[in-house]
Enzyme design. Structure first.
Site, PDB file in Angstrom:
ATOM      1  N   SER A 146       0.856  -1.190   0.000  1.00  0.00           N
ATOM      2  CA  SER A 146       0.000   0.000   0.000  1.00  0.00           C
ATOM      3  C   SER A 146       0.889   1.237   0.000  1.00  0.00           C
ATOM      4  CB  SER A 146      -0.871   0.032   1.259  1.00  0.00           C
ATOM      5  OG  SER A 146      -1.530   1.284   1.380  1.00  0.00           O
ATOM      6  N   TYR A 160      -1.631  -0.416  10.237  1.00  0.00           N
ATOM      7  CA  TYR A 160      -1.831  -0.929   8.864  1.00  0.00           C
ATOM      8  C   TYR A 160      -0.647  -0.527   7.987  1.00  0.00           C
ATOM      9  CZ  TYR A 160      -3.692  -1.030   4.078  1.00  0.00           C
ATOM     10  OH  TYR A 160      -3.873  -1.241   2.740  1.00  0.00           O
TER      11      TYR A 160
HETATM   12  P1  NAP Z   1     -11.831  -5.362   0.225  1.00  0.00           P
HETATM   13  O1  NAP Z   1     -12.642  -4.710  -0.832  1.00  0.00           O
HETATM   14  O2  NAP Z   1     -12.164  -5.129   1.672  1.00  0.00           O
HETATM   15  O3  NAP Z   1     -11.827  -6.954  -0.070  1.00  0.00           O
HETATM   16  C1  NAP Z   1     -11.184  -7.756   0.837  1.00  0.00           C
HETATM   17  C2  NAP Z   1     -11.094  -9.171   0.295  1.00  0.00           C
HETATM   18  O4  NAP Z   1     -10.209  -9.898   1.169  1.00  0.00           O
HETATM   19  C3  NAP Z   1     -12.403  -9.925   0.307  1.00  0.00           C
HETATM   20  O5  NAP Z   1     -12.371 -10.864  -0.737  1.00  0.00           O
HETATM   21  C4  NAP Z   1     -12.372 -10.608   1.666  1.00  0.00           C
HETATM   22  O6  NAP Z   1     -13.165 -11.791   1.722  1.00  0.00           O
HETATM   23  C5  NAP Z   1     -10.924 -10.959   1.771  1.00  0.00           C
HETATM   24  N1  NAP Z   1     -10.433 -11.103   3.139  1.00  0.00           N
HETATM   25  C6  NAP Z   1     -10.522 -10.251   4.182  1.00  0.00           C
HETATM   26  N2  NAP Z   1      -9.933 -10.766   5.264  1.00  0.00           N
HETATM   27  C7  NAP Z   1      -9.455 -11.980   4.899  1.00  0.00           C
HETATM   28  C8  NAP Z   1      -8.789 -13.022   5.582  1.00  0.00           C
HETATM   29  N3  NAP Z   1      -8.464 -12.916   6.869  1.00  0.00           N
HETATM   30  N4  NAP Z   1      -8.480 -14.143   4.885  1.00  0.00           N
HETATM   31  C9  NAP Z   1      -8.807 -14.286   3.574  1.00  0.00           C
HETATM   32  N5  NAP Z   1      -9.449 -13.337   2.877  1.00  0.00           N
HETATM   33  C10 NAP Z   1      -9.769 -12.210   3.549  1.00  0.00           C
HETATM   34  O7  NAP Z   1     -10.279  -4.983   0.088  1.00  0.00           O
HETATM   35  P2  NAP Z   1      -9.471  -4.297  -1.134  1.00  0.00           P
HETATM   36  O8  NAP Z   1      -9.639  -2.817  -1.030  1.00  0.00           O
HETATM   37  O9  NAP Z   1      -9.758  -4.995  -2.385  1.00  0.00           O
HETATM   38  O10 NAP Z   1      -7.982  -4.599  -0.654  1.00  0.00           O
HETATM   39  C11 NAP Z   1      -7.223  -5.677  -1.172  1.00  0.00           C
HETATM   40  C12 NAP Z   1      -5.764  -5.460  -0.793  1.00  0.00           C
HETATM   41  O11 NAP Z   1      -5.321  -4.211  -1.309  1.00  0.00           O
HETATM   42  C13 NAP Z   1      -5.504  -5.419   0.718  1.00  0.00           C
HETATM   43  O12 NAP Z   1      -4.272  -6.053   1.022  1.00  0.00           O
HETATM   44  C14 NAP Z   1      -5.397  -3.927   0.993  1.00  0.00           C
HETATM   45  O13 NAP Z   1      -4.620  -3.647   2.140  1.00  0.00           O
HETATM   46  C15 NAP Z   1      -4.724  -3.454  -0.280  1.00  0.00           C
HETATM   47  N6  NAP Z   1      -4.906  -2.027  -0.548  1.00  0.00           N
HETATM   48  C16 NAP Z   1      -6.138  -1.497  -0.750  1.00  0.00           C
HETATM   49  C17 NAP Z   1      -6.266  -0.141  -0.984  1.00  0.00           C
HETATM   50  C18 NAP Z   1      -7.609   0.531  -1.201  1.00  0.00           C
HETATM   51  O14 NAP Z   1      -7.675   1.772  -1.175  1.00  0.00           O
HETATM   52  N7  NAP Z   1      -8.681  -0.214  -1.446  1.00  0.00           N
HETATM   53  C19 NAP Z   1      -5.127   0.668  -1.006  1.00  0.00           C
HETATM   54  C20 NAP Z   1      -3.869   0.085  -0.799  1.00  0.00           C
HETATM   55  C21 NAP Z   1      -3.774  -1.256  -0.569  1.00  0.00           C
HETATM   56  P3  NAP Z   1     -14.710 -11.763   2.260  1.00  0.00           P
HETATM   57  O15 NAP Z   1     -15.530 -11.254   1.109  1.00  0.00           O
HETATM   58  O16 NAP Z   1     -14.999 -13.196   2.599  1.00  0.00           O
HETATM   59  O17 NAP Z   1     -14.752 -10.844   3.416  1.00  0.00           O
END
Ligand code: NAP
Length: 251
Positions: A146, A160
């Site tokens: 991130s 985080y």
């Molecule tokens: P999201 O929309 O909240 O989706 C999270 C996904 O991860 C869902 O499929 C969820 O499954 C799964 N998940 C959550 N906890 C888990 C666990 N303990 N074990 C296995 N699966 C788990 O998140 P996102 O925004 O796509 O983020 C994905 C990655 O990108 C993360 O590592 C996040 O830190 C990183 N990131 C995101 C952003 C942003 O702005 N969105 C920015 C920088 C980095 P369920 O549906 O079953 O809950």
């Protein structure tokens, strides 16, 4: 489908950035294993969507904060597809807004267990299958870091940010460790991406509130992150390992 068709496993592949990686991975020709933690409906819907488009996918439940779930998830991929070529450490969590002087040990341990220890254990399982040292045919790993890793996320979630700093260092170290074993390891650092993660941290309006402060005056999309991930997984990135690619709109 041919058993030789390449296989991609994405943790947290059911929603958000992970789902975009699964969709694009299927379009690129991978058979896709879609991991999720709790929301089976979202995972099943994505699998159905990929299959309807002519791809091959299956959903595999497993919490990356639990070692037994990780081991079972990789075993399920072995049974379903018999190989693993590409792996994305995407599952990750944020927590509610807090200062460091307000954080308790259970919050910190959960954050590090899921975002850091989970990524290590998943990579361990991927390396065991991919590494030529273990009889594998090589492969490619991408870790989702991130922009917070370098910004620190003060007044929001420094825990985080620090967990993603660990992912950056992990990426560099693992890349060098397995460079002679047919495995490339890279990371992508997304900026503010429009997904449900912000609502899960109690800030559903985060994208709207912050977008005017961003260099491009907009958040990124999950598809924009997925494009970078698929590039790093692909042979087009054959001399790229230990790299950390910002996909943050200049943030
Ligand atoms: P999201 O929309 O909240 O989706 C999270 C996904 O991860 C869902 O499929 C969820 O499954 C799964 N998940 C959550 N906890 C888990 C666990 N303990 N074990 C296995 N699966 C788990 O998140 P996102 O925004 O796509 O983020 C994905 C990655 O990108 C993360 O590592 C996040 O830190 C990183 N990131 C995101 C952003 C942003 O702005 N969105 C920015 C920088 C980095 P369920 O549906 O079953 O809950």
């Amino acid at each position: 489908m041919s058993r030789s068709q390449k296989v991609l496993l994405v943790t947290g592949g059911s929603r958000g950035i992970g789902a975009a990686i699964c969709r694009l991975g299927s379009k690129a020709g991978y058979r896709v294993a879609v991991n999720y933690a709790a929301n089976q409906d979202a995972a099943d819907a994505l699998v159905a969507e990929i299959q309807a488009a002519g791809g091959e996918a299956f959903a595999v439940k497993g919490d990356v904060g639990v070692e037994a779930d990780i081991v079972a998830m990789f075993a399920a991929v072995d049974r379903a597809y018999g190989r693993l070529d590409a792996f994305v450490n995407n599952a990750g969590i944020v927590d509610v807004k807090a200062r460091v002087d307000e954080m308790d040990v259970s919050r910190l341990e959960r954050m590090m267990r899921i975002n850091v220890v989970g990524s290590f254990l998943c990579a361990r399982e991927a390396v065991k299958r991919m590494s030529t040292r273990h009889g594998g045919e090589g492969g490619s790993i991408v870790n989702i870091s991130s922009a917070a890793a370098v910004l620190g996320a003060p007044d929001n979630y420094v825990d985080y940010a620090a967990s993603k700093g660990a992912i950056d260092t992990f990426t560099i170290g693992l890349a060098r460790e397995v460079a002679l074993e047919g495995i490339r390891v890279n990371a992508v650092r997304p900026g503010i991406i429009d997904t449900e993660i912000h609502a899960s941290g109690g800030q559903p309006d985060r994208v709207t509130l912050i977008q005017d402060t961003l260099p491009m005056k907009r958040a990124g999309t999950a598809d924009e992150v997925a494009g970078a991930v698929l590039y790093l997984l692909s042979d087009a990135a054959s001399y790229t390992t230990g790299a950390i690619l910002n996909v943050s709109g200049g943030r």
